[in-house]
Design a protein around this motif. Structure first.
Motif, mmCIF file in Angstrom:
data_model
loop_
_atom_site.group_PDB
_atom_site.id
_atom_site.type_symbol
_atom_site.label_atom_id
_atom_site.label_comp_id
_atom_site.label_asym_id
_atom_site.label_seq_id
_atom_site.Cartn_x
_atom_site.Cartn_y
_atom_site.Cartn_z
ATOM 1 N N ILE A 110 -0.805 -3.744 6.881
ATOM 2 C CA ILE A 110 -0.196 -2.212 7.833
ATOM 3 C C ILE A 110 0.776 -1.885 7.110
ATOM 4 C CG2 ILE A 110 0.287 -1.634 10.193
ATOM 5 C CD1 ILE A 110 -0.053 -4.072 11.408
ATOM 6 N N GLU A 111 1.841 -2.014 6.889
ATOM 7 C CA GLU A 111 2.925 -1.204 5.948
ATOM 8 C C GLU A 111 2.260 -0.446 5.298
ATOM 9 O OE1 GLU A 111 5.719 -0.647 6.655
ATOM 10 O OE2 GLU A 111 6.380 -1.236 8.251
ATOM 11 N N LYS A 112 1.532 -1.868 4.051
ATOM 12 C CA LYS A 112 0.152 -0.863 2.878
ATOM 13 C C LYS A 112 -0.212 0.286 3.005
ATOM 14 C CE LYS A 112 -2.366 -1.953 -1.384
ATOM 15 N NZ LYS A 112 -1.209 -1.695 -2.517
ATOM 16 N N ALA A 113 -1.479 0.299 4.098
ATOM 17 C CA ALA A 113 -2.432 0.967 4.673
ATOM 18 C C ALA A 113 -1.661 2.274 5.125
ATOM 19 C CB ALA A 113 -2.795 0.451 5.616
ATOM 20 N N LEU A 118 -0.484 8.207 4.510
ATOM 21 C CA LEU A 118 0.801 9.235 4.384
ATOM 22 C C LEU A 118 0.715 10.229 3.180
ATOM 23 C CD1 LEU A 118 3.917 7.136 5.774
ATOM 24 C CD2 LEU A 118 2.732 9.038 6.996
ATOM 25 N N LYS A 119 0.394 9.453 2.085
ATOM 26 C CA LYS A 119 0.510 9.979 1.316
ATOM 27 C C LYS A 119 -0.274 11.126 1.568
ATOM 28 C CE LYS A 119 -2.238 6.831 -2.509
ATOM 29 N NZ LYS A 119 -2.625 6.533 -2.777
ATOM 30 N N ARG A 237 -0.623 -6.598 -7.581
ATOM 31 C CA ARG A 237 0.724 -5.797 -8.062
ATOM 32 C C ARG A 237 -0.001 -4.446 -8.486
ATOM 33 N NH1 ARG A 237 -2.338 -9.070 -13.142
ATOM 34 N NH2 ARG A 237 -1.807 -11.560 -13.450
ATOM 35 N N LEU A 238 -0.745 -4.114 -7.069
ATOM 36 C CA LEU A 238 -0.655 -2.394 -7.398
ATOM 37 C C LEU A 238 0.485 -1.651 -6.756
ATOM 38 C CD1 LEU A 238 -4.386 -1.812 -6.368
ATOM 39 C CD2 LEU A 238 -3.167 -1.145 -8.409
ATOM 40 N N PRO A 239 0.774 -0.233 -6.795
ATOM 41 C CA PRO A 239 1.801 0.238 -6.291
ATOM 42 C C PRO A 239 1.014 0.184 -4.411
ATOM 43 C CG PRO A 239 1.311 1.649 -7.830
ATOM 44 C CD PRO A 239 0.397 -0.193 -8.076
ATOM 45 N N LEU A 240 2.603 0.150 -3.517
ATOM 46 C CA LEU A 240 2.326 0.057 -2.158
ATOM 47 C C LEU A 240 2.186 0.819 -1.450
ATOM 48 C CD1 LEU A 240 3.764 -2.116 -0.138
ATOM 49 C CD2 LEU A 240 5.158 -0.195 0.167
ATOM 50 N N ASP A 241 1.853 2.349 -2.488
ATOM 51 C CA ASP A 241 1.036 3.844 -1.416
ATOM 52 C C ASP A 241 -0.379 3.828 -2.155
ATOM 53 O OD1 ASP A 241 1.782 4.329 -3.617
ATOM 54 O OD2 ASP A 241 2.318 6.302 -3.042
ATOM 55 N N VAL A 242 -0.865 2.329 -3.738
ATOM 56 C CA VAL A 242 -2.143 2.759 -3.660
ATOM 57 C C VAL A 242 -3.423 1.878 -3.112
ATOM 58 C CG1 VAL A 242 -3.872 2.046 -6.208
ATOM 59 C CG2 VAL A 242 -1.266 3.683 -5.949
ATOM 60 N N ALA A 243 -4.549 2.131 -2.875
ATOM 61 C CA ALA A 243 -5.491 1.756 -2.278
ATOM 62 C C ALA A 243 -6.275 0.332 -3.755
ATOM 63 C CB ALA A 243 -6.540 2.132 -1.624
ATOM 64 N N PHE A 244 -6.871 -0.727 -3.629
ATOM 65 C CA PHE A 244 -7.387 -1.340 -4.093
ATOM 66 C C PHE A 244 -8.871 -0.739 -4.714
ATOM 67 C CE2 PHE A 244 -11.401 -3.798 -5.321
ATOM 68 C CZ PHE A 244 -11.183 -4.275 -6.567
#
Length: 248
Positions: A110-113, A118-119, A237-244
């Motif tokens: 949820i935090e990642k989404a 937000l970006k 491994r992705l940054p928190l604000d990057v989706a698959f």
């Protein structure tokens, strides 16, 4: 946060203040910030225990999150036409029976989404709940379901833009038909059943039409089935604000 709780409490300032206090306390006790940071900093931190249980280090949390995500039961992938992130949830891919670790994984996703939305200037996210492969034997305990709803409604209120239900089993549709009259009208308008061409139309429109849907949505919700298969190792491994499958 104040505005979200204010809206959720229908303008009741006193209730909103109490709700904010509860959420802040929950975030501290559940160690949300530590969960979010665990994949970025894998050192054995000792932040102290909040509930009398054994201390869980960042390395422990990272291991837990990777294990919970192995089957791709929850992950963030693609955006709607405005930039709100899609969070895919697949109950049929459940792979563990630890309620607390399940909740840690849910909160991380949820935090990642939210960070992904937000970006792009939005505070809400879209949920895609795909019941393919789901069986009654994979149903979570009532306590887990209750805790999931509590976290979503109490601590992430006003975060859901839309929820798309894909491949809903008959028992789920029957249950929803019974409870639908009691569901808040605002929430009711956010729930879409993606069954048949008519049912899929909402999500197709939300991503900008059929051409966009075919290229960025998974098959369960209008895609053509040719996008990349989810890779948990790569995703975690992705940054928190990057989706698959998102270009960095």
């Amino acid at each position: 946060m104040p505005l979200r709780h204010y809206r959720a409490e229908k303008g009741d300032i006193s209730a909103a203040i109490n709700a904010i206090k509860l959420t802040l306390q929950w975030r501290k006790e559940f160690e949300v910030d530590k969960i979010v940071r665990s994949l970025e900093n894998n050192e054995d931190e000792d932040d102290g225990g909040n509930d009398g249980e054994s201390i869980v280090t960042s390395t422990d949390l990272a291991t837990i999150l990777r294990k919970e995500n192995e089957t791709g039961k929850i992950y963030v992938r693609s955006y709607d036409k405005d930039g709100r992130a899609f969070m895919y949830m697949r109950p049929g891919n459940e792979n563990t029976n630890s309620e607390k670790n399940n909740m840690r994984h849910l909160v991380f996703q949820i935090e990642k989404a939210v960070r992904c939305s937000l970006k792009n200037g939005f505070s809400k996210i879209c949920l895609v709940i795909d019941y393919e492969g789901f069986t009654i034997s994979k149903s979570p305990p009532i306590s887990t379901s209750r805790q999931t709803l509590d976290i979503l409604q109490r601590h992430y209120c006003e975060r859901m833009y839309r929820a798309y239900i894909c491949n809903p089993p008959f028992v789920f549709r029957s249950f929803y038909a019974v409870v639908k009259p009691f569901v808040d009208p605002v929430t009711k308008r956010k729930v879409c059943f993606c069954v048949g061409d008519k049912g899929l139309q909402q999500i197709v429109d939300d991503v900008g039409g059929k051409a966009h849907a075919r290229k960025q949505l998974e098959k369960c919700c209008g895609g053509d089935g040719n996008i990349r298969i989810f890779d948990s190792t790569e995703y975690m491994r992705l940054p928190l604000d990057v989706a698959f499958d998102e270009e960095i």
